[in-house]
Design a protein around this motif. Structure first.
Motif, PDB file in Angstrom:
ATOM      1  N   THR A   3      42.842  22.047 -64.131  1.00  0.00           N
ATOM      2  CA  THR A   3      42.595  20.672 -64.574  1.00  0.00           C
ATOM      3  C   THR A   3      41.139  20.289 -64.316  1.00  0.00           C
ATOM      4  O   THR A   3      40.739  19.166 -64.539  1.00  0.00           O
ATOM      5  N   SER A   4      40.380  21.231 -63.823  1.00  0.00           N
ATOM      6  CA  SER A   4      38.995  20.929 -63.473  1.00  0.00           C
ATOM      7  C   SER A   4      38.034  21.380 -64.583  1.00  0.00           C
ATOM      8  O   SER A   4      38.211  22.440 -65.167  1.00  0.00           O
ATOM      9  N   PHE A   5      37.024  20.559 -64.848  1.00  0.00           N
ATOM     10  CA  PHE A   5      35.969  20.937 -65.792  1.00  0.00           C
ATOM     11  C   PHE A   5      34.837  21.523 -64.946  1.00  0.00           C
ATOM     12  O   PHE A   5      34.254  20.820 -64.110  1.00  0.00           O
ATOM     13  N   ILE A   6      34.539  22.807 -65.174  1.00  0.00           N
ATOM     14  CA  ILE A   6      33.595  23.492 -64.271  1.00  0.00           C
ATOM     15  C   ILE A   6      32.223  23.685 -64.922  1.00  0.00           C
ATOM     16  O   ILE A   6      32.121  24.164 -66.058  1.00  0.00           O
ATOM     17  N   ILE A   7      31.192  23.312 -64.178  1.00  0.00           N
ATOM     18  CA  ILE A   7      29.821  23.534 -64.631  1.00  0.00           C
ATOM     19  C   ILE A   7      29.192  24.564 -63.686  1.00  0.00           C
ATOM     20  O   ILE A   7      29.105  24.334 -62.473  1.00  0.00           O
ATOM     21  N   ALA A   8      28.822  25.706 -64.240  1.00  0.00           N
ATOM     22  CA  ALA A   8      28.266  26.810 -63.443  1.00  0.00           C
ATOM     23  C   ALA A   8      26.751  26.836 -63.597  1.00  0.00           C
ATOM     24  O   ALA A   8      26.239  26.885 -64.714  1.00  0.00           O
ATOM     25  N   ILE A   9      26.052  26.795 -62.481  1.00  0.00           N
ATOM     26  CA  ILE A   9      24.586  26.769 -62.532  1.00  0.00           C
ATOM     27  C   ILE A   9      24.025  27.893 -61.665  1.00  0.00           C
ATOM     28  O   ILE A   9      24.252  27.941 -60.457  1.00  0.00           O
ATOM     29  N   ASP A  10      23.323  28.815 -62.297  1.00  0.00           N
ATOM     30  CA  ASP A  10      22.737  29.940 -61.561  1.00  0.00           C
ATOM     31  C   ASP A  10      21.228  29.979 -61.749  1.00  0.00           C
ATOM     32  O   ASP A  10      20.687  29.369 -62.683  1.00  0.00           O
ATOM     33  N   GLY A  11      20.594  30.735 -60.886  1.00  0.00           N
ATOM     34  CA  GLY A  11      19.158  30.922 -61.034  1.00  0.00           C
ATOM     35  C   GLY A  11      18.546  31.421 -59.742  1.00  0.00           C
ATOM     36  O   GLY A  11      19.207  31.433 -58.703  1.00  0.00           O
ATOM     37  N   PRO A  12      17.282  31.850 -59.803  1.00  0.00           N
ATOM     38  CA  PRO A  12      16.611  32.397 -58.623  1.00  0.00           C
ATOM     39  C   PRO A  12      16.182  31.306 -57.638  1.00  0.00           C
ATOM     40  O   PRO A  12      16.316  30.115 -57.923  1.00  0.00           O
ATOM     41  N   ALA A  13      15.676  31.748 -56.496  1.00  0.00           N
ATOM     42  CA  ALA A  13      15.237  30.830 -55.438  1.00  0.00           C
ATOM     43  C   ALA A  13      14.207  29.829 -55.962  1.00  0.00           C
ATOM     44  O   ALA A  13      13.305  30.194 -56.711  1.00  0.00           O
ATOM     45  N   ALA A  14      14.376  28.568 -55.573  1.00  0.00           N
ATOM     46  CA  ALA A  14      13.422  27.490 -55.856  1.00  0.00           C
ATOM     47  C   ALA A  14      13.199  27.227 -57.349  1.00  0.00           C
ATOM     48  O   ALA A  14      12.129  26.784 -57.753  1.00  0.00           O
ATOM     49  N   ALA A  15      14.206  27.480 -58.168  1.00  0.00           N
ATOM     50  CA  ALA A  15      14.084  27.216 -59.605  1.00  0.00           C
ATOM     51  C   ALA A  15      14.394  25.750 -59.917  1.00  0.00           C
ATOM     52  O   ALA A  15      14.172  25.294 -61.038  1.00  0.00           O
ATOM     53  N   GLY A  16      14.917  25.029 -58.954  1.00  0.00           N
ATOM     54  CA  GLY A  16      15.243  23.619 -59.163  1.00  0.00           C
ATOM     55  C   GLY A  16      16.720  23.392 -59.432  1.00  0.00           C
ATOM     56  O   GLY A  16      17.128  22.296 -59.802  1.00  0.00           O
ATOM     57  N   LYS A  17      17.553  24.408 -59.197  1.00  0.00           N
ATOM     58  CA  LYS A  17      18.964  24.258 -59.549  1.00  0.00           C
ATOM     59  C   LYS A  17      19.713  23.343 -58.584  1.00  0.00           C
ATOM     60  O   LYS A  17      20.674  22.700 -58.976  1.00  0.00           O
ATOM     61  N   GLY A  18      19.238  23.260 -57.347  1.00  0.00           N
ATOM     62  CA  GLY A  18      19.898  22.391 -56.369  1.00  0.00           C
ATOM     63  C   GLY A  18      19.780  20.929 -56.764  1.00  0.00           C
ATOM     64  O   GLY A  18      20.786  20.203 -56.851  1.00  0.00           O
ATOM     65  N   THR A  19      18.558  20.501 -57.039  1.00  0.00           N
ATOM     66  CA  THR A  19      18.313  19.112 -57.435  1.00  0.00           C
ATOM     67  C   THR A  19      19.062  18.800 -58.721  1.00  0.00           C
ATOM     68  O   THR A  19      19.720  17.760 -58.840  1.00  0.00           O
ATOM     69  N   LEU A  20      18.957  19.706 -59.681  1.00  0.00           N
ATOM     70  CA  LEU A  20      19.623  19.513 -60.971  1.00  0.00           C
ATOM     71  C   LEU A  20      21.144  19.397 -60.778  1.00  0.00           C
ATOM     72  O   LEU A  20      21.789  18.503 -61.353  1.00  0.00           O
ATOM     73  N   SER A  21      21.704  20.256 -59.954  1.00  0.00           N
ATOM     74  CA  SER A  21      23.155  20.242 -59.731  1.00  0.00           C
ATOM     75  C   SER A  21      23.607  18.925 -59.107  1.00  0.00           C
ATOM     76  O   SER A  21      24.642  18.371 -59.487  1.00  0.00           O
ATOM     77  N   ARG A  22      22.837  18.434 -58.141  1.00  0.00           N
ATOM     78  CA  ARG A  22      23.206  17.166 -57.489  1.00  0.00           C
ATOM     79  C   ARG A  22      23.170  16.011 -58.480  1.00  0.00           C
ATOM     80  O   ARG A  22      24.054  15.160 -58.506  1.00  0.00           O
ATOM     81  N   LEU A  23      22.137  15.998 -59.344  1.00  0.00           N
ATOM     82  CA  LEU A  23      22.031  14.926 -60.352  1.00  0.00           C
ATOM     83  C   LEU A  23      23.213  14.973 -61.320  1.00  0.00           C
ATOM     84  O   LEU A  23      23.803  13.948 -61.659  1.00  0.00           O
ATOM     85  N   ILE A  24      23.554  16.186 -61.758  1.00  0.00           N
ATOM     86  CA  ILE A  24      24.657  16.348 -62.713  1.00  0.00           C
ATOM     87  C   ILE A  24      25.975  15.908 -62.073  1.00  0.00           C
ATOM     88  O   ILE A  24      26.756  15.168 -62.671  1.00  0.00           O
ATOM     89  N   ALA A  25      26.215  16.349 -60.839  1.00  0.00           N
ATOM     90  CA  ALA A  25      27.475  16.002 -60.160  1.00  0.00           C
ATOM     91  C   ALA A  25      27.586  14.483 -60.003  1.00  0.00           C
ATOM     92  O   ALA A  25      28.647  13.898 -60.254  1.00  0.00           O
ATOM     93  N   ALA A  26      26.488  13.836 -59.630  1.00  0.00           N
ATOM     94  CA  ALA A  26      26.524  12.376 -59.431  1.00  0.00           C
ATOM     95  C   ALA A  26      26.776  11.681 -60.769  1.00  0.00           C
ATOM     96  O   ALA A  26      27.575  10.742 -60.859  1.00  0.00           O
ATOM     97  N   HIS A  27      26.116  12.157 -61.829  1.00  0.00           N
ATOM     98  CA  HIS A  27      26.235  11.528 -63.149  1.00  0.00           C
ATOM     99  C   HIS A  27      27.661  11.600 -63.696  1.00  0.00           C
ATOM    100  O   HIS A  27      28.162  10.642 -64.274  1.00  0.00           O
ATOM    101  N   TYR A  28      28.315  12.743 -63.527  1.00  0.00           N
ATOM    102  CA  TYR A  28      29.658  12.919 -64.095  1.00  0.00           C
ATOM    103  C   TYR A  28      30.779  12.616 -63.090  1.00  0.00           C
ATOM    104  O   TYR A  28      31.956  12.698 -63.433  1.00  0.00           O
ATOM    105  N   GLY A  29      30.411  12.307 -61.850  1.00  0.00           N
ATOM    106  CA  GLY A  29      31.423  12.039 -60.828  1.00  0.00           C
ATOM    107  C   GLY A  29      32.201  13.288 -60.452  1.00  0.00           C
ATOM    108  O   GLY A  29      33.399  13.228 -60.153  1.00  0.00           O
ATOM    109  N   PHE A  30      31.525  14.434 -60.460  1.00  0.00           N
ATOM    110  CA  PHE A  30      32.163  15.714 -60.130  1.00  0.00           C
ATOM    111  C   PHE A  30      31.816  16.124 -58.688  1.00  0.00           C
ATOM    112  O   PHE A  30      30.826  15.685 -58.124  1.00  0.00           O
ATOM    113  N   HIS A  31      32.640  17.001 -58.124  1.00  0.00           N
ATOM    114  CA  HIS A  31      32.365  17.546 -56.790  1.00  0.00           C
ATOM    115  C   HIS A  31      31.291  18.628 -56.918  1.00  0.00           C
ATOM    116  O   HIS A  31      31.281  19.372 -57.891  1.00  0.00           O
TER     117      HIS A  31
END
Ligand code: CDP
Length: 213
Positions: A3-31
């Motif tokens: 029942t979960s909609f999953i967004i998978a985000i990969d990439g190398p060190a310091a590519a900015g995926k952490g910040t991007l993931s937090r913004l996306i999770a907050a925007h969609y109300g996802f864990h």
């Protein structure tokens, strides 16, 4: 069927995926789960207990005890912990234990954002949205350097750059779950993109996938 909609985000060190993931999770109300923290938590537990970093059985036992709820980047940020994490991350038994916990997290409703190195390829290969976030080694080293300096610590750019390259080699070269884009991942090169532009691009892809869901 999940029942979960999953967004998978990969990439190398310091590519900015952490910040991007937090913004996306907050925007969609996802864990959100930063899976790098699970490897860091195992590394810290081993270091704190004075246990070896090259014993797969010991590392596996520690991995099975990791609680996802208590993971906090501020206590796991140390360079030494990151180095140790990238060493134990090559062990198949460690990956098996952590991937099982990550999959359980991914199934939480209404949706989840997981970021790491192998989310689209191994942890959640059926995720309806996969992003591979990257940037040139030079840009990534600059970001990491600015982050360290911004935090009040001293850093040497050449050393940070060498470290980014070494981390890439270890992540992309390991036999078990090497870092690489999934065949169906959308590539997002943030070398010349602001975090806001990357966020907008990601939202367009996610909105389109949500409509289809
Ligand atoms: O410090 P950095 O951002 O490069 O790494 P991190 O995301 O905190 O992850 C620490 C280490 O765990 C990395 O060097 C990776 O090798 C490993 N890792 C992994 O193997 N698989 C994941 N899904 C996430 C992290």
């Amino acid at each position: 069927m999940t029942t979960s909609f999953i967004i998978a985000i990969d990439g190398p060190a310091a590519a900015g995926k952490g910040t991007l993931s937090r913004l996306i999770a907050a925007h969609y109300g996802f864990h959100h789960l930063d899976t790098g923290l699970t490897y860091r938590a195992v590394a810290k537990a081993l270091l704190d207990a004075g246990l070896p970093l090259d014993d797969e059985t010991v590392a596996e036992r520690t991995s099975l005890d990791i609680e996802l709820a208590g993971l906090d980047r501020s206590v796991l940020a140390q360079h030494q912990i990151g180095e140790a994490a990238s060493k134990i991350a090559v062990m198949p038994a460690v990956r098996r234990a952590l991937v099982a916990a990550q999959r359980k997290f991914a199934a939480r409703a209404p949706g989840t954002v997981l970021d790491g190195r192998d989310i689209g390829t191994v942890v959640c290969p059926d995720a309806p949205v996969k992003l591979y976030v990257t940037a040139s080694p030079d840009v990534r080293a600059r970001r990491r350097y600015d982050e360290i300096i911004g935090g009040g610590a001293a850093a040497d750019f050449d050393a940070v750059f060498a470290d980014v390259k070494k981390r890439d080699e270890r992540d992309m070269g390991r036999a078990d779950s090497p870092l690489k884009p999934a065949d169906d991942a959308h590539l997002l090169d943030t070398s010349e993109m602001s975090i806001d532009a990357a966020f907008q691009a990601a939202c367009e892809l996610i909105d389109a996938a949500l409509k289809k869901d």
